[in-house]
Structure formats: C-alpha cells, structure tokens
Design a protein around this motif. Structure first.
Motif, PDB file in Angstrom:
ATOM      1  N   TYR A  46       5.555  24.432 -55.448  1.00  0.00           N
ATOM      2  CA  TYR A  46       4.266  25.108 -55.319  1.00  0.00           C
ATOM      3  C   TYR A  46       3.149  24.095 -55.420  1.00  0.00           C
ATOM      4  CZ  TYR A  46       0.296  28.057 -56.490  1.00  0.00           C
ATOM      5  OH  TYR A  46      -0.934  28.668 -56.511  1.00  0.00           O
ATOM      6  N   LYS A  49       2.992  22.343 -52.195  1.00  0.00           N
ATOM      7  CA  LYS A  49       2.322  23.163 -51.189  1.00  0.00           C
ATOM      8  C   LYS A  49       0.820  23.254 -51.463  1.00  0.00           C
ATOM      9  CE  LYS A  49       2.665  27.660 -48.952  1.00  0.00           C
ATOM     10  NZ  LYS A  49       1.276  27.871 -48.895  1.00  0.00           N
ATOM     11  N   GLN A  50       0.553  23.405 -52.780  1.00  0.00           N
ATOM     12  CA  GLN A  50      -0.859  23.468 -53.154  1.00  0.00           C
ATOM     13  C   GLN A  50      -1.557  22.161 -52.826  1.00  0.00           C
ATOM     14  OE1 GLN A  50      -2.228  26.279 -54.397  1.00  0.00           O
ATOM     15  NE2 GLN A  50      -4.266  25.295 -54.203  1.00  0.00           N
ATOM     16  N   GLN A  52      -0.613  20.111 -50.510  1.00  0.00           N
ATOM     17  CA  GLN A  52      -0.713  20.033 -49.046  1.00  0.00           C
ATOM     18  C   GLN A  52      -1.907  20.834 -48.576  1.00  0.00           C
ATOM     19  OE1 GLN A  52       2.831  21.263 -47.027  1.00  0.00           O
ATOM     20  NE2 GLN A  52       2.134  20.464 -45.046  1.00  0.00           N
ATOM     21  N   ASP A  53      -2.035  22.042 -49.189  1.00  0.00           N
ATOM     22  CA  ASP A  53      -3.205  22.860 -48.798  1.00  0.00           C
ATOM     23  C   ASP A  53      -4.503  22.153 -49.159  1.00  0.00           C
ATOM     24  OD1 ASP A  53      -1.549  25.982 -49.677  1.00  0.00           O
ATOM     25  OD2 ASP A  53      -1.523  24.807 -47.808  1.00  0.00           O
ATOM     26  N   ASP A  54      -4.478  21.585 -50.401  1.00  0.00           N
ATOM     27  CA  ASP A  54      -5.689  20.855 -50.822  1.00  0.00           C
ATOM     28  C   ASP A  54      -5.978  19.695 -49.892  1.00  0.00           C
ATOM     29  OD1 ASP A  54      -5.052  21.317 -54.380  1.00  0.00           O
ATOM     30  OD2 ASP A  54      -6.046  22.619 -52.902  1.00  0.00           O
ATOM     31  N   LEU A  56      -5.163  19.521 -46.762  1.00  0.00           N
ATOM     32  CA  LEU A  56      -5.697  20.063 -45.509  1.00  0.00           C
ATOM     33  C   LEU A  56      -7.178  20.386 -45.656  1.00  0.00           C
ATOM     34  CD1 LEU A  56      -5.162  21.002 -42.647  1.00  0.00           C
ATOM     35  CD2 LEU A  56      -4.493  23.246 -43.566  1.00  0.00           C
ATOM     36  N   VAL A  57      -7.475  20.997 -46.822  1.00  0.00           N
ATOM     37  CA  VAL A  57      -8.883  21.319 -47.063  1.00  0.00           C
ATOM     38  C   VAL A  57      -9.727  20.047 -47.100  1.00  0.00           C
ATOM     39  CG1 VAL A  57     -10.498  22.258 -48.748  1.00  0.00           C
ATOM     40  CG2 VAL A  57      -8.404  23.482 -48.246  1.00  0.00           C
ATOM     41  N   LYS A  60     -10.222  18.745 -43.635  1.00  0.00           N
ATOM     42  CA  LYS A  60     -11.257  19.489 -42.927  1.00  0.00           C
ATOM     43  C   LYS A  60     -12.640  19.103 -43.466  1.00  0.00           C
ATOM     44  CE  LYS A  60      -8.471  23.515 -41.697  1.00  0.00           C
ATOM     45  NZ  LYS A  60      -8.282  24.990 -41.851  1.00  0.00           N
TER      46      LYS A  60
END
Length: 455
Positions: A46, A49-50, A52-54, A56-57, A60
């Motif tokens: 998790y 994934k978190q 990875q999301d961070d 990605l954010v 961006k």
C-alpha cells in the motif's frame, strides 16, 4: 537455538507436555510472525502504491510547474523586449531632455549676461538720472531767474508802450531819411575818390576777347557777381577804363550800396543762419503783436544781441573786398592781397567813416524808431524796373520789361500796422541805373571831388 531447529526437534521426538507447549507457542509465534509479515507486506504494497500515486501527483505538479516556468519565461522575454523598447524610448527622451537642458543652460547663461548688462545699464541710467535731476534743479533755478528778468522786461515794455503811445521815439522817420541821404552822399564821394586814385592800362583787343581766367580771377568774378550782378561784371570786364573811370566809379557805388543796405538791416553782422533765425522770430512777433510791442521787442533785441559782439564788428573788410573785386574785374593789374593792403592803408579813414554812417542807420532803424517799421531800399540787379518803387537816375525813356543794372542810391520805406493791417509807404525811392540809360549816364561826365569837368 533457532526456531527451525526447535521445530525439527519437536517432530523427531515424542512430544511432551512441555515440549508441546513450546511447540504451540512456537507455532503461534510463527503464525503471528507470518501475520505480521503479511500485514507488513500489505502495508509495504500500500505504501508503494501510495508512493507511486504520490510520485504521479508530484510529476503532474512538476509538469504544471514546468508549464508555469515556460509561461513565466515567455512573459519574462516579452517583458524584456518591452523593457528594451521602453528603455530605448526613455534613452532617446533622456538625450532629448539633455539637449534641451543644454540649450536651456545656454539660454540661461545668455539671460544672465543680458541681466548683468541691463543691471549695468540701469546703474548708468541711475547715474544719468541723478545728473538730469541736478540739471533740472539748475534749470529750475535759471528759469526762476529768467522769469524774474522777464518780469522786469515786461515792466520795461509796459513803460515803453506808454511812452510810445505818447510819441516818445528818439528819432522821427524824417530824421532817419536824413541819415540815408547822408550815407548816399558819402558813398558817392567815396566811389569818386577811389575811382580817381587808380590808373588803368589800356586794354588790348586780345585782352577783351580772352575768356581764360586764372583761378584767382574766377573767384574774384564770382564775388563781384554776387554784389554787382552778371551784366555789370561783363561790362566791367569788356570795357576799357583807361582815361575814363566813370564805369568803375558806378561799380564802386553799386557795391557800397548793397553792403550798406545789408549793414543797416543786420541784427549783429555775424552768422547768416542766426540772422535768418532772428528775422523769422521778429516776423512772428510782428504778426502776433501790435506795432508798439513789436517795435519795442525789436529795439530791445537789437540792443542786447549787438552787445554779444566781441569788440567792434570788422565791417570795413566788406567794403575793401568790394573795391578790390571791382578793380580786378575792371582789369587793374595787381594781386588781390596787394590791393587789399593798398586800399586799407590809403582809404582806411574814409571807409571807417562810411561804416560809422551805416552803423548809425542800423541803430536808428533797429532801436531808435519803434512806432513804425523803417527799411533801407535797393533794387537787386536783374529785377524788372518798377516806377512805383524805384526811380531811373537818368530819367530817360524806359523800354518795356527793362531790368535794373544796379542801384546807385539807397531809398527808404515806412510800414505801419493799423488795426492789424500793414500799410507801406516809400519815403525815398532808390535810384537805379538801367542798361538803356548807362551810356547817357557815363556821357554826362559827372565831376568828382578830385576832378572837375572839362571846360
């Protein structure tokens, strides 16, 4: 001892209570460990994934920032270009302002210089103003003095007017007429005396025809013409006077008449412009005042103006010049300077007596007769003969339109202002010679003080 070895031992040996318990505890521990590991794995997954999301954010966000950076970069470039343009405009404006500043500084320097000049001029004007104020004060003082003198003269004038109304003139017009006749007699005697004193050589034919004169003779002829007129000068030049000086005597007489007439009317025998100025002023006085006031003004002015003359006026020289010019024009051979000396030395007393008579007539006409205007008369050479104002000395037949050759005796006129109107009477007509009567006059052979007629 490790957990694996403990577990293996447990399977190989018969379990005992203690051992069993230990086994169970170990199994529980392993279960717990596996649960922990599974839970940790799940957490790490998790977290990954978190993350990875961070990530990605973050990417961006980085891309957004990059876009903003690019936009900012473009804005900065645009602003740089605008700034460069504005800077160029401002630099040009600064240069223009600097040029205008330099011009203004130059103008300011000029204005300051002009101000200094004006301040200097103002100081000079202040000095001049001070001088003018001093002059004004002096003139006011002089003016007051003049007013005082004028008041005294006005009182004198009133007294004179009172006396004039009572007929208190020192001389009558008849007494002045006697002076004119005495002057005519003296002129005639002097002319005869001089004419008989000089012997002329006989003129040769080539002398009569000669038209080339020296510079001195040209000047002599010009001076003689001013007094005698052109026609008389030509007659003197072309006539032979050897043995008969009658024409020379007439020329002497005519020249003395003109100078005596001028002397009788002159204010103070000096500058012609001053003479004309006084004559013009007197004419205005005559037009604006009655005869009593005008005559008194003339008398007072004559007296005071002639007091300004330094010494006795040199009037004898006028007569001597006339005699010398007549002699040289008639052909007497001598120089002008030599003749001046001879005439002045030999006839000085006679000429002085003639001057005294002319000055006496001047005083009588100018100061001693104020109830009327008296004037000595002569006819200008070349004017038309008028029987009403002149008389022909020969009393012969006068041709129509004939002109006067010369005057040989002075006349006298009287003018009176009555009720603002001037009237003129001729007390004595001047005697004139006309060309038509010249030959008869010369043929009469008049006697002179030094010669008698042939018997």
């Amino acid at each position: 001892m490790s957990t694996a070895s403990t577990t293996a031992t447990t399977f190989l040996t018969p379990p005992t209570t203690t051992t069993y318990q230990l086994y169970r505890i170990s199994l529980l521990a392993m279960t717990l460990a596996l649960g922990y590991l599974a839970k940790a794995f799940r957490r790490s997954k998790y977290a990954a994934k978190q993350a990875q999301d961070d990530l990605l954010v973050l990417r961006k966000a980085i891309e957004s920032k990059d876009s903003e950076m690019a936009s900012l970069h473009r804005s900065v470039e645009t602003m740089k270009e605008d700034t460069r343009d504005r800077v160029g405009v401002m630099e040009r404006e600064v240069e223009d302002l600097q040029g205008r500043l330099r011009d203004a500084e130059g103008e300011l320097a000029g204005v300051q210089e002009r101000r200094r000049e004006l301040e200097a001029a103002l100081m000079q004007r202040d000095g001049e103003m001070g001088e003018l104020m001093e002059d004004k004060t002096r003139l006011v003082t002089e003016h007051q003095g003049v007013l005082g003198i004028l008041s005294d003269r006005t009182a004198d004038l009133k007294d004179a007017q009172a006396r004039l109304r009572g007929g208190d003139d020192r001389l009558t017009d008849q007494a002045v007429l006697v002076l004119v006749q005495a002057l005519n007699t003296k002129i005639k005697e002097t002319a005869a005396l001089l004419a008989d004193a000089f012997e002329f050589e006989e003129k040769k034919e080539e002398d009569r025809r000669s038209s080339v004169d020296s510079e001195e003779m040209v000047e002599v002829h010009e001076r003689a013409t001013e007094i005698l007129g052109h026609e008389m000068v030509e007659i003197l030049r072309t006539t032979d006077h050897h043995g008969d000086p009658a024409l020379v005597r007439l020329a002497f007489q005519s020249g003395m008449i003109e100078y005596a007439r001028w002397m009788s009317a002159s204010w103070f025998f000096e500058d012609p412009e001053d003479e004309q100025l006084l004559a013009d002023i007197y004419q205005r006085v005559r037009m604006s005042q009655d005869q009593i006031a005008a005559g008194r003004w003339r008398a007072v002015t004559h007296t005071h103006v002639q007091e300004l003359i330094n010494g006795e006026p040199e009037l004898s020289d006028y007569f001597i010049d006339a005699f010398v010019n007549v002699l040289l024009t008639a052909g007497f051979r001598s120089s002008s300077a030599a003749l001046h000396a001879i005439v002045g030395e030999r006839f000085g007393a006679t000429i002085s007596a003639l001057v005294r008579l002319a000055l006496g007539l001047n005083k009588a006409i100018g100061t001693e007769v104020t109830a009327c205007e008296l004037k000595a008369l002569s006819a200008t050479p070349g004017v038309q003969y008028e029987p009403a104002t002149m008389i022909d000395v020969v009393d012969g037949a006068v041709q129509h339109g004939e002109t006067v050759l010369c005057t040989c005796e002075l006349g006298l006129s009287r003018a009176d202002k009555i009720d603002g109107v001037w009237t003129r009477n001729i007390l004595l007509k001047p005697k004139v010679v006309l060309p038509s009567g010249l030959e008869e006059l010369l043929a009469q052979g008049e006697s002179t003080p030094t010669k008698t007629k042939p018997q």
